[in-house]
Motif scaffolding. Structure first.
Motif, PDB file in Angstrom:
ATOM      1  N   MET A 114       0.832  -1.180   0.000  1.00 30.76           N
ATOM      2  CA  MET A 114       0.000   0.000   0.000  1.00 30.76           C
ATOM      3  C   MET A 114       0.879   1.246   0.000  1.00 30.76           C
ATOM      4  O   MET A 114       1.948   1.255   0.585  1.00 30.76           O
ATOM      5  CB  MET A 114      -0.915   0.029   1.218  1.00 30.76           C
ATOM      6  N   ILE A 115       0.364   2.268  -0.645  1.00 34.95           N
ATOM      7  CA  ILE A 115       0.999   3.579  -0.626  1.00 34.95           C
ATOM      8  C   ILE A 115       0.039   4.526   0.068  1.00 34.95           C
ATOM      9  O   ILE A 115      -1.164   4.492  -0.164  1.00 34.95           O
ATOM     10  CB  ILE A 115       1.297   4.085  -2.053  1.00 34.95           C
ATOM     11  N   LYS A 116       0.602   5.369   0.929  1.00 35.25           N
ATOM     12  CA  LYS A 116      -0.221   6.383   1.573  1.00 35.25           C
ATOM     13  C   LYS A 116       0.499   7.724   1.482  1.00 35.25           C
ATOM     14  O   LYS A 116       1.705   7.785   1.224  1.00 35.25           O
ATOM     15  CB  LYS A 116      -0.530   6.006   3.019  1.00 35.25           C
ATOM     16  N   PHE A 117      -0.267   8.785   1.687  1.00 36.50           N
ATOM     17  CA  PHE A 117       0.275  10.135   1.698  1.00 36.50           C
ATOM     18  C   PHE A 117       0.473  10.525   3.148  1.00 36.50           C
ATOM     19  O   PHE A 117      -0.477  10.570   3.924  1.00 36.50           O
ATOM     20  CB  PHE A 117      -0.691  11.094   0.988  1.00 36.50           C
ATOM     21  N   SER A 118       1.714  10.787   3.529  1.00 38.28           N
ATOM     22  CA  SER A 118       2.041  11.028   4.931  1.00 38.28           C
ATOM     23  C   SER A 118       1.778  12.475   5.339  1.00 38.28           C
ATOM     24  O   SER A 118       1.615  13.357   4.502  1.00 38.28           O
ATOM     25  CB  SER A 118       3.500  10.680   5.195  1.00 38.28           C
ATOM     26  N   LYS A 119       1.771  12.694   6.629  1.00 33.18           N
ATOM     27  CA  LYS A 119       1.557  14.035   7.187  1.00 33.18           C
ATOM     28  C   LYS A 119       2.658  15.014   6.770  1.00 33.18           C
ATOM     29  O   LYS A 119       2.436  16.210   6.738  1.00 33.18           O
ATOM     30  CB  LYS A 119       1.493  13.970   8.713  1.00 33.18           C
ATOM     31  N   ASP A 120       3.852  14.485   6.448  1.00 35.87           N
ATOM     32  CA  ASP A 120       4.938  15.379   6.026  1.00 35.87           C
ATOM     33  C   ASP A 120       4.991  15.543   4.505  1.00 35.87           C
ATOM     34  O   ASP A 120       6.018  15.877   3.934  1.00 35.87           O
ATOM     35  CB  ASP A 120       6.284  14.914   6.581  1.00 35.87           C
ATOM     36  N   ALA A 121       3.856  15.307   3.847  1.00 35.15           N
ATOM     37  CA  ALA A 121       3.680  15.572   2.408  1.00 35.15           C
ATOM     38  C   ALA A 121       4.556  14.705   1.515  1.00 35.15           C
ATOM     39  O   ALA A 121       5.114  15.172   0.531  1.00 35.15           O
ATOM     40  CB  ALA A 121       3.901  17.048   2.108  1.00 35.15           C
ATOM     41  N   SER A 122       4.662  13.421   1.846  1.00 36.31           N
ATOM     42  CA  SER A 122       5.372  12.505   0.961  1.00 36.31           C
ATOM     43  C   SER A 122       4.559  11.226   0.801  1.00 36.31           C
ATOM     44  O   SER A 122       3.759  10.865   1.659  1.00 36.31           O
ATOM     45  CB  SER A 122       6.775  12.209   1.494  1.00 36.31           C
TER      46      SER A 122
ATOM     47  N   ILE B 217       4.528   7.319   0.793  1.00 34.07           N
ATOM     48  CA  ILE B 217       5.349   6.260   1.381  1.00 34.07           C
ATOM     49  C   ILE B 217       4.635   4.921   1.260  1.00 34.07           C
ATOM     50  O   ILE B 217       3.408   4.867   1.196  1.00 34.07           O
ATOM     51  CB  ILE B 217       5.682   6.545   2.863  1.00 34.07           C
ATOM     52  N   THR B 218       5.423   3.857   1.237  1.00 35.98           N
ATOM     53  CA  THR B 218       4.850   2.516   1.288  1.00 35.98           C
ATOM     54  C   THR B 218       4.578   2.211   2.753  1.00 35.98           C
ATOM     55  O   THR B 218       5.436   2.435   3.610  1.00 35.98           O
ATOM     56  CB  THR B 218       5.794   1.478   0.662  1.00 35.98           C
ATOM     57  N   SER B 219       3.386   1.740   3.033  1.00 35.49           N
ATOM     58  CA  SER B 219       2.974   1.608   4.433  1.00 35.49           C
ATOM     59  C   SER B 219       3.606   0.422   5.153  1.00 35.49           C
ATOM     60  O   SER B 219       3.657   0.418   6.375  1.00 35.49           O
ATOM     61  CB  SER B 219       1.453   1.558   4.546  1.00 35.49           C
ATOM     62  N   ASP B 220       4.133  -0.560   4.431  1.00 35.76           N
ATOM     63  CA  ASP B 220       4.730  -1.702   5.121  1.00 35.76           C
ATOM     64  C   ASP B 220       6.105  -1.387   5.701  1.00 35.76           C
ATOM     65  O   ASP B 220       6.498  -1.953   6.717  1.00 35.76           O
ATOM     66  CB  ASP B 220       4.790  -2.931   4.211  1.00 35.76           C
ATOM     67  N   ASP B 221       6.844  -0.449   5.076  1.00 35.85           N
ATOM     68  CA  ASP B 221       8.183  -0.142   5.576  1.00 35.85           C
ATOM     69  C   ASP B 221       8.445   1.360   5.734  1.00 35.85           C
ATOM     70  O   ASP B 221       9.554   1.760   6.057  1.00 35.85           O
ATOM     71  CB  ASP B 221       9.247  -0.756   4.664  1.00 35.85           C
ATOM     72  N   ASP B 222       7.435   2.184   5.492  1.00 35.20           N
ATOM     73  CA  ASP B 222       7.540   3.643   5.594  1.00 35.20           C
ATOM     74  C   ASP B 222       8.644   4.231   4.716  1.00 35.20           C
ATOM     75  O   ASP B 222       9.184   5.289   5.007  1.00 35.20           O
ATOM     76  CB  ASP B 222       7.750   4.090   7.049  1.00 35.20           C
ATOM     77  N   GLU B 223       8.966   3.549   3.618  1.00 36.25           N
ATOM     78  CA  GLU B 223       9.953   4.059   2.664  1.00 36.25           C
ATOM     79  C   GLU B 223       9.280   5.037   1.712  1.00 36.25           C
ATOM     80  O   GLU B 223       8.163   4.807   1.254  1.00 36.25           O
ATOM     81  CB  GLU B 223      10.573   2.913   1.853  1.00 36.25           C
TER      82      GLU B 223
END
Length: 186
Positions: free
Chosen positions: A1-9, A11-17
């Motif tokens: 999964m990909i999500k849009f983080s609070k710091d405007a990037s 990231i892949t949700s399994d490893d936060d890359e």
């Protein structure tokens, strides 16, 4: 999964890359899942009322899901009771270079709006050529909130950089033969 983080990037949700900002993705818009999701706690799977948008799924009205007594809702980040049912959209993306499949998942209003903009573009493409799907880059965007105390609000954007034939996307081999290929090495 990909999500849009609070710091405007993104990231892949399994490893936060972080997702490479130059990566191009084939947007498999006709595989978009829409509906409602209710999270039930750490060890319990969520309840889902969802279906494929382009297969004709119509979301039920929120009131049809139950859980309408706001006095029973848990407090959210604002401290006020928060509806346990969230409107969720899942957009399937395929990395154009590696062919790896991802799903961009969002329940936020800005994330749903970004997907809606992409789907409107896809609908226009379909009227012109039903075999084409968009190629996009994942970019952060945003706006200044009308309340100056809030300030800049980061939002996801799907920047269209081209299109490809739908058939160019990788197709999984779901045949029984592929599933049963349990050859034993010599």
């Amino acid at each position: 999964m990909i999500k849009f983080s609070k710091d405007a990037s993104f990231i892949t949700s399994d490893d936060d890359e972080a997702v490479d900002e130059n990566a191009e993705f084939i947007a498999l818009c006709d595989e978009t899942l829409v509906g409602w999701i209710k999270f039930n706690g750490d060890d319990t799977p969520p309840d889902r009322v969802q279906g494929l948008l382009y297969d004709g799924f119509i979301m039920p009205a929120r009131d049809a899901l139950g859980d309408t007594d706001e006095t029973q809702w848990q407090p959210g980040l604002s401290g006020k009771p928060e509806d346990p049912w969230k409107h969720q959209i899942c957009l399937v993306l395929q990395n154009a270079k590696t062919r790896e499949l991802f799903t961009f998942v969002t329940t936020s209003q800005t994330g749903r709006r970004a997907i809606g903009n992409l789907l409107r573009h896809f609908d226009r493409m379909q009227r012109k050529d039903e075999t084409e799907v968009p190629v996009i880059k994942l970019k952060p965007g945003g706006f200044n909130h009308r309340d100056s105390r809030v300030g800049w609000v980061a939002t996801p954007q799907f920047c269209i950089v081209g299109s490809v034939p739908r058939d160019s996307a990788a197709k999984p081999n779901t045949s029984v033969a592929a599933d049963m290929n349990d050859s034993i090495p010599l």
